[in-house]
Design an enzyme around this catalytic site. Structure first.
Site, PDB file in Angstrom:
ATOM      1  N   ASP A 160       0.821  -1.209   0.000  1.00  0.00           N
ATOM      2  CA  ASP A 160       0.000   0.000   0.000  1.00  0.00           C
ATOM      3  C   ASP A 160       0.856   1.260   0.000  1.00  0.00           C
ATOM      4  O   ASP A 160       0.737   2.118   0.872  1.00  0.00           O
ATOM      5  CB  ASP A 160      -0.928  -0.023   1.216  1.00  0.00           C
ATOM      6  CG  ASP A 160      -1.989   1.081   1.156  1.00  0.00           C
ATOM      7  OD1 ASP A 160      -2.386   1.445   0.036  1.00  0.00           O
ATOM      8  OD2 ASP A 160      -2.392   1.573   2.228  1.00  0.00           O
ATOM      9  N   GLU A 501       2.059  -1.418  13.913  1.00  0.00           N
ATOM     10  CA  GLU A 501       1.173  -0.469  13.230  1.00  0.00           C
ATOM     11  C   GLU A 501      -0.160  -0.435  13.953  1.00  0.00           C
ATOM     12  O   GLU A 501      -0.690  -1.482  14.337  1.00  0.00           O
ATOM     13  CB  GLU A 501       0.928  -0.871  11.765  1.00  0.00           C
ATOM     14  CG  GLU A 501       2.150  -0.822  10.864  1.00  0.00           C
ATOM     15  CD  GLU A 501       1.814  -1.210   9.428  1.00  0.00           C
ATOM     16  OE1 GLU A 501       0.608  -1.172   9.069  1.00  0.00           O
ATOM     17  OE2 GLU A 501       2.741  -1.548   8.671  1.00  0.00           O
TER      18      GLU A 501
END
Length: 587
Positions: A160, A501
């Site tokens: 991404d 994350e």
């Protein structure tokens, strides 16, 4: 590979600036054979995609060409001359005149060539560098090339962030003596108040080796002779988080008592250890506070920029961060050198992102075939991954700021074939560097009872998006499910847990008094939800928010002008979430 340095026996030229630039063309099969026929110029270092107002260049798949002339300094007569490329994303081919002198696959680590016989002191040489941005199932990171109905080549990938390409870091020409230092490896230990610097020196020929360790005041702290050994420093000043104290290891090669080469390497004396569910630096527990980052900015793409480098570190200091992960590839060496000097802790990661058929561009899905198989990620992929690990550790092993290697991001670690793929890579990393812990960043399907490789690693790193990709707009459920999962991991493993994350997209300026996804307030409340859980779980030793700043992704309807999970905008303005983190980390 040693970074080039100017010393009393070495000189260097940075070849940054404007280079001739052209896309590969069928009617120019040997663009390196003469002056590149183009009016375009491209800056180095920079990614080329956003430089030109040209859709074809932005979307280009395949080779591009950079070219310039350079005059070899006339004082380099009798020296060996090297041409070094800090990065070519993702494959590079270097020509001097019409001769191929170097090839390299892997977009984020350096490569070089000895061009002595082609580089005549005082004369000009023509340097042409081809760069290919193609990703396949045999590259790290992986990708797929397709051809549409109009004959256009298209690149797809499962990570991404945008596939920026070109020469994003510096190109160098440097000189060394005929007999010179070719490799230098250090590690440090601490006994009581004595720091010990262990070293190994390799040279291109026979020479006596003399080493000296100098402190920041220029005083000799220790000295020795021999190509390998240990330097003891009583009452050593330690490198530690927030205090980037560096000695310099000065290496000299001597022939007939005359110095024929000199090279200096900054060294920080510190130790790293995992003990139970604690991460220790210099024997003291350390808690990671910081971010996953990206080399990403407007216009430059992944191009290295000193002003941006200093500003980003200043923002990290302002917010109270003490660390970051090089998501999802090795960053420029200048970034690590800055972290060394300023006491910022780094988790250093390979470019192995996208080894997961259940993920695509940040979207969770269901894999329709086995990821680790002859049809997808096979022994060729594994060899490329192994080479990425070798080059990462070889380049960065001497940096005190680097405290842990991250071997991949969000792989499919549930599939049974993953253990057969990853276990040899873990063994390789431990063989190359037994002094640092290992981790990988795990994705949401890999829980304590389904993951098949977590036991191979020292630290459990989890990327988790409760309240965003799951339990969206329901932070009560998100808090409950996050705590349940973290407690399951602590019950299954006596290891530190790092949250690699967590976060939510937000558009700067979008506000709501409700739990409205994409608003700045929702991003704030989601972070606060995660923090409450972290504070209840003793094994959680770190929190890295995704992301430091908004960044560009591949074009599409899922992302509108990129990923907006940054707590700073892409032009580095703080969102409300930045103030939440500052209150937590500095308070």
């Amino acid at each position: 590979m040693l970074p080039p340095r100017s010393t009393r026996t070495r000189e260097l030229l940075r070849l940054d600036g404007l280079w001739r630039f052209a896309l590969d063309a069928a009617d120019a099969p040997r663009p390196y054979a003469s002056t590149l026929q183009t009016r375009r110029e491209a800056p180095v270092p920079a990614s080329y995609n956003d430089i030109f107002a040209d859709q074809e260049i932005h979307d280009h798949v395949g080779w591009v060409w950079y070219q310039r002339t350079v005059r070899v300094p006339r004082g380099w007569s009798g020296e060996r001359v090297f041409l070094r490329v800090d990065a070519a994303t993702h494959e590079g081919a270097v020509y001097v005149g019409d001769r191929l002198v170097a090839q390299h696959v892997g977009g984020y680590t350096p490569f070089e060539a000895d061009i002595t016989e082609l580089a005549i002191a005082g004369e000009e040489i023509r340097v042409t560098i081809g760069v290919n941005n193609e990703l396949t199932n045999r590259t790290i990171p992986p990708g797929t090339i397709s051809v549409d109905e109009r004959g256009r080549r298209r690149q797809s990938y499962r990570h991404d962030f945008f596939n920026y390409a070109g020469l994003p870091r510096s190109v160098w020409l440097y000189s060394v003596p005929d007999v010179h230092v070719t490799a230098l490896r250090t590690r440090t230990t601490i006994t009581g108040t004595t720091g010990v610097v262990h070293y190994d020196v390799e040279a291109s020929g026979e020479a006596e080796v003399r080493v000296r360790l100098v402190d920041e005041d220029g005083e000799t702290a220790a000295e020795a002779g021999g190509a390998s050994g240990a330097l003891s420093v009583p009452d050593a000043e330690l490198w530690r988080p927030g205090h980037g104290y560096l000695y310099e290891l000065q290496v000299e090669l001597l022939a007939d008592e005359a110095v024929v080469d000199a090279y200096g390497l900054p060294v920080g004396i510190r130790t790293v250890e995992v003990r139970g569910a604690r991460f220790l630096i210099n024997g003291e527990p350390f808690a990671f506070r910081g971010f996953g980052k990206h080399e990403d900015s407007a216009i430059r793409g992944k191009g290295r920029d000193d002003a941006l480098l200093v500003h980003d570190f200043a923002l990290m200091e302002w917010v109270g961060a003490n660390s970051f992960r090089t998501a999802h590839y090795p960053y420029a060496e200048e970034t690590l050198e800055y972290a060394d000097r300023h006491g910022i802790v780094v988790i250093d990661e390979t470019a192995a992102v996208g080894l997961n058929l259940g993920l695509g561009g940040g979207v969770h899905g269901v894999a329709e075939q086995a990821a680790f198989s002859p049809e997808m990620f096979d022994e060729h992929t594994q060899r490329a991954h192994a080479q990425a690990i070798r080059e990462l550790i070889d380049r960065d092993r001497n940096h005190p700021s680097v405290v842990m290697w991250c071997l991949m991001n969000e792989p499919d670690s549930v599939e049974p074939g993953s253990r057969e793929y990853f276990a040899p890579l873990v063994e390789l990393a431990r063989e190359l560097d037994p002094t640092r812990p290992l981790t990988f960043a795990g994705e949401y399907r890999a829980h304590a009872d389904t993951d098949s490789i977590a036991d191979l690693f020292d630290v459990i790193t989890l990327n988790r998006y409760y309240g965003w990709y799951s339990d969206s707009a329901d932070l009560v459920a998100a808090e409950r499910h996050l705590e349940q999962e973290l407690r399951a991991w602590t019950d299954a493993y006596d290891k530190p847990i790092m949250i690699g994350e967590y976060g939510a997209d937000s558009y700067a300026g979008l506000h709501s008094v409700l739990d409205q996804p994409w608003s700045e307030e929702y991003q704030q409340r989601l972070l606060e939800t995660f923090h409450r859980v972290f504070d209840r779980i003793d094994a959680v030793v770190g929190e890295h928010v995704w992301n430091f700043a908004d960044f560009q992704t591949s074009p599409g309807f899922f992302r509108v002008d990129g990923n907006k999970k940054g707590v700073f905008t892409r032009d580095r303005q703080p969102k409300a979430a930045a103030h939440v983190l500052r209150a937590r980390w500095r308070g």
